[in-house]
Scaffold this motif. Structure first.
Motif, PDB file in Angstrom:
ATOM      1  N   LEU A 194       0.725  -0.930  -0.238  1.00 34.12           N
ATOM      2  CA  LEU A 194       0.195   0.132   0.200  1.00 34.12           C
ATOM      3  C   LEU A 194       0.896   1.297   0.234  1.00 34.12           C
ATOM      4  O   LEU A 194       0.622   2.134  -0.362  1.00 34.12           O
ATOM      5  N   THR A 195       1.765   1.241   0.741  1.00 32.77           N
ATOM      6  CA  THR A 195       3.086   2.411   1.017  1.00 32.77           C
ATOM      7  C   THR A 195       2.938   3.252  -0.559  1.00 32.77           C
ATOM      8  O   THR A 195       4.024   3.885  -1.269  1.00 32.77           O
ATOM      9  N   CYS A 196       3.479   1.434  -1.391  1.00 32.39           N
ATOM     10  CA  CYS A 196       4.299   1.295  -2.549  1.00 32.39           C
ATOM     11  C   CYS A 196       3.161   1.992  -4.081  1.00 32.39           C
ATOM     12  O   CYS A 196       3.926   2.895  -4.836  1.00 32.39           O
ATOM     13  N   LEU A 197       2.066   1.641  -3.588  1.00 30.52           N
ATOM     14  CA  LEU A 197       1.005   1.454  -4.614  1.00 30.52           C
ATOM     15  C   LEU A 197       1.108   4.105  -4.759  1.00 30.52           C
ATOM     16  O   LEU A 197       0.901   4.461  -4.902  1.00 30.52           O
ATOM     17  N   LEU A 198       0.581   4.509  -2.960  1.00 34.17           N
ATOM     18  CA  LEU A 198       0.193   5.093  -2.980  1.00 34.17           C
ATOM     19  C   LEU A 198       1.691   6.181  -2.706  1.00 34.17           C
ATOM     20  O   LEU A 198       1.192   7.302  -3.630  1.00 34.17           O
ATOM     21  N   GLY A 199       2.604   6.233  -2.442  1.00 29.82           N
ATOM     22  CA  GLY A 199       3.887   6.708  -2.903  1.00 29.82           C
ATOM     23  C   GLY A 199       4.685   6.863  -4.371  1.00 29.82           C
ATOM     24  O   GLY A 199       4.454   7.631  -4.984  1.00 29.82           O
ATOM     25  N   ASN A 200       4.144   5.807  -5.373  1.00 29.14           N
ATOM     26  CA  ASN A 200       4.187   6.221  -6.143  1.00 29.14           C
ATOM     27  C   ASN A 200       3.322   6.681  -7.093  1.00 29.14           C
ATOM     28  O   ASN A 200       3.834   7.185  -8.386  1.00 29.14           O
ATOM     29  N   GLY A 201       1.828   6.717  -6.772  1.00 31.20           N
ATOM     30  CA  GLY A 201       1.110   7.360  -7.387  1.00 31.20           C
ATOM     31  C   GLY A 201       2.041   8.713  -6.985  1.00 31.20           C
ATOM     32  O   GLY A 201       1.028  10.001  -8.152  1.00 31.20           O
ATOM     33  N   VAL A 202       1.818   9.228  -6.127  1.00 25.38           N
ATOM     34  CA  VAL A 202       2.743  10.337  -5.625  1.00 25.38           C
ATOM     35  C   VAL A 202       3.945  10.672  -7.160  1.00 25.38           C
ATOM     36  O   VAL A 202       3.902  11.641  -7.176  1.00 25.38           O
ATOM     37  N   ALA A 203       4.486   9.553  -6.927  1.00 24.18           N
ATOM     38  CA  ALA A 203       6.063   9.723  -7.754  1.00 24.18           C
ATOM     39  C   ALA A 203       5.066  10.262  -9.742  1.00 24.18           C
ATOM     40  O   ALA A 203       5.357  11.088 -10.599  1.00 24.18           O
ATOM     41  N   PHE A 204       4.323   9.598  -9.584  1.00 26.30           N
ATOM     42  CA  PHE A 204       3.589   9.745 -11.185  1.00 26.30           C
ATOM     43  C   PHE A 204       3.346  11.547 -11.351  1.00 26.30           C
ATOM     44  O   PHE A 204       3.499  11.628 -12.368  1.00 26.30           O
ATOM     45  N   LEU A 205       2.327  11.529  -9.772  1.00 29.57           N
ATOM     46  CA  LEU A 205       2.345  13.479 -10.057  1.00 29.57           C
ATOM     47  C   LEU A 205       3.688  14.048 -10.067  1.00 29.57           C
ATOM     48  O   LEU A 205       3.819  15.278 -11.664  1.00 29.57           O
ATOM     49  N   VAL A 206       4.706  13.462 -10.278  1.00 34.02           N
ATOM     50  CA  VAL A 206       6.390  14.417  -9.782  1.00 34.02           C
ATOM     51  C   VAL A 206       6.274  14.061 -11.446  1.00 34.02           C
ATOM     52  O   VAL A 206       6.862  15.144 -11.357  1.00 34.02           O
ATOM     53  N   VAL A 207       6.280  13.385 -11.922  1.00 25.08           N
ATOM     54  CA  VAL A 207       6.486  13.204 -13.217  1.00 25.08           C
ATOM     55  C   VAL A 207       6.023  13.761 -14.751  1.00 25.08           C
ATOM     56  O   VAL A 207       6.300  13.725 -15.434  1.00 25.08           O
ATOM     57  N   ALA A 208       4.660  13.327 -13.923  1.00 24.40           N
ATOM     58  CA  ALA A 208       3.111  14.396 -15.005  1.00 24.40           C
ATOM     59  C   ALA A 208       3.314  15.914 -14.907  1.00 24.40           C
ATOM     60  O   ALA A 208       3.396  15.971 -16.038  1.00 24.40           O
ATOM     61  N   SER A 209       3.844  16.465 -13.848  1.00 28.70           N
ATOM     62  CA  SER A 209       3.984  17.822 -13.955  1.00 28.70           C
ATOM     63  C   SER A 209       4.912  17.326 -14.423  1.00 28.70           C
ATOM     64  O   SER A 209       5.588  18.863 -15.354  1.00 28.70           O
ATOM     65  N   GLY A 210       6.522  17.717 -14.300  1.00 27.71           N
ATOM     66  CA  GLY A 210       7.465  17.629 -14.697  1.00 27.71           C
ATOM     67  C   GLY A 210       7.598  17.996 -16.349  1.00 27.71           C
ATOM     68  O   GLY A 210       8.475  18.796 -17.464  1.00 27.71           O
ATOM     69  N   THR A 211       6.472  16.474 -16.895  1.00 25.61           N
ATOM     70  CA  THR A 211       6.778  16.521 -18.575  1.00 25.61           C
ATOM     71  C   THR A 211       5.525  17.181 -19.021  1.00 25.61           C
ATOM     72  O   THR A 211       6.307  18.081 -19.763  1.00 25.61           O
ATOM     73  N   ALA A 212       4.766  17.613 -18.625  1.00 26.34           N
ATOM     74  CA  ALA A 212       3.835  18.873 -18.442  1.00 26.34           C
ATOM     75  C   ALA A 212       4.989  20.334 -18.807  1.00 26.34           C
ATOM     76  O   ALA A 212       4.546  21.427 -19.753  1.00 26.34           O
ATOM     77  N   THR A 213       5.391  20.797 -17.617  1.00 27.40           N
ATOM     78  CA  THR A 213       6.047  22.612 -17.693  1.00 27.40           C
ATOM     79  C   THR A 213       7.580  21.927 -18.803  1.00 27.40           C
ATOM     80  O   THR A 213       7.823  22.380 -18.770  1.00 27.40           O
TER      81      THR A 213
END
Length: 335
Positions: A194-213
């Motif tokens: 569960l920590t891996c799933l939720l933590g990687n969800g936050v990681a997705f937001l990081v890479v998505a934001s970095g890609t969008a910018t």
């Protein structure tokens, strides 16, 4: 049963630490082709899939219920799978070839950071024995990596930022390790998944934001193909196996004692480099002995197992402590 748990916990922590020690040389190769953000995200995206399959098969759908603890799980997951991985690998990449060794060196700060955080959180001072053995193990690791040359630590100012990033990342993993004690009613597999799933969800937001910018670029299939072997290793050993082994080992030993095994991370990194033609010095041999002796001595003195240890072994532990300090004083006088 207590003695058996101590042995199993020590073995699991050792497996995790050795796996992470091999992680940095492998990551160095991969980071020449892919950025550390997507590298970390893709790695634990695959680990999440494997953990989900295993948890579903062993504990069923009910194990995925957050039970009102989603924020805590997301926080600890972010500390491990965003702060630790992305900061450490970014710092390692920024430092180039030297980052491989320095990133592994920073891992040995985990026991000290753990002691400080536990002290701040509980106001409970560490025992004198634990504090001494942490210092001895830390000194041993420094001797192995620096070969007794303290000028190794005098870096240019442009190395301060990546060094700070690695330190922040290491602190994040310590916070994650301590977080496992808050979920005592859960299995290690459930907490890890569960920590891996939720933590990687936050990681997705990081890479998505970095890609969008425009700060990050989605890796191409050619790029992913060029790191497929490194990624496979990172997913299976330092990812899946090390994660489960570490969390279970800390449960059996306690965070304060189990984290001492992190000193084997730089030792493993050093061995891999030695295979490539690195000559071994006396300082490195003595440093390795100091680390192993400190680990044995600390385990023998752990309050949960001291009563089941034979008198002869306790006598050896007291003798070894004297020998450890004697060795440290001898080395200090020669440096």
């Amino acid at each position: 049963m207590v003695r058996k748990n101590v042995v199993i916990g020590a073995l699991l922590c050792l497996i995790a630490s050795v796996s992470w020690g091999a992680m940095f040389p492998v990551a160095h190769l991969a980071l020449q082709h892919i950025d550390p953000f997507y590298f970390s995200f893709i790695r634990y995206f695959l680990v999440s899939i494997l953990l989900t399959i295993i948890l579903l098969a062993k504990e069923g759908r009910k194990a995925f219920k957050l039970e009102g603890r989603g924020l805590a799980l997301a926080f600890f997951g972010s500390m491990a799978f965003v702060v630790y991985n992305m900061c450490v690998f970014l710092g390692q990449q920024m430092m180039g070839e030297a980052g491989t060794v320095i990133a592994s060196i920073m891992e040995v700060l985990m026991p000290i950071i753990t002691i400080v955080l536990v002290w701040l959180g509980t106001r409970k001072r560490p025992t004198a024995t634990t504090a001494r053995n942490i210092v001895i193990a830390f000194v041993g690791a420094m001797l192995v990596i620096t070969r007794g040359d303290l000028s190794f630590f005098f870096m240019n100012s442009n190395q301060l930022l990546p060094l700070l990033l690695i330190f922040i990342g290491v602190t994040g993993w310590v916070v994650y390790s301590l977080g496992g004690s808050r979920f005592k009613g859960w299995s290690i597999l459930r907490y890890s998944t569960l920590t891996c799933l939720l933590g990687n969800g936050v990681a997705f937001l990081v890479v998505a934001s970095g890609t969008a910018t425009g700060m990050l670029e989605i890796p191409t299939l050619e790029t992913l193909s060029s790191v497929k072997y490194e990624m496979a290793f990172m997913v299976l050993l330092p990812g899946l196996v090390a994660l489960l082994s570490w969390n279970k080992g800390l449960q059996l030993l306690s965070s304060t004692h189990g984290v001492l095994f992190i000193n084997f991370v730089p030792i493993t990194t050093f061995i891999i480099i030695a295979i490539q033609g690195y000559s071994i010095s006396t300082f490195e041999i003595v440093g390795t002995v100091l680390i192993i002796a400190a680990l044995v001595h600390n385990t023998l003195h752990e309050h949960t197992s001291i009563k089941i240890i034979p008198k002869s072994m306790r006598t050896f532990a007291r003798f070894s402590r004297f020998q450890l300090f004697k060795a440290v004083r001898m080395l200090t006088s020669k440096m």
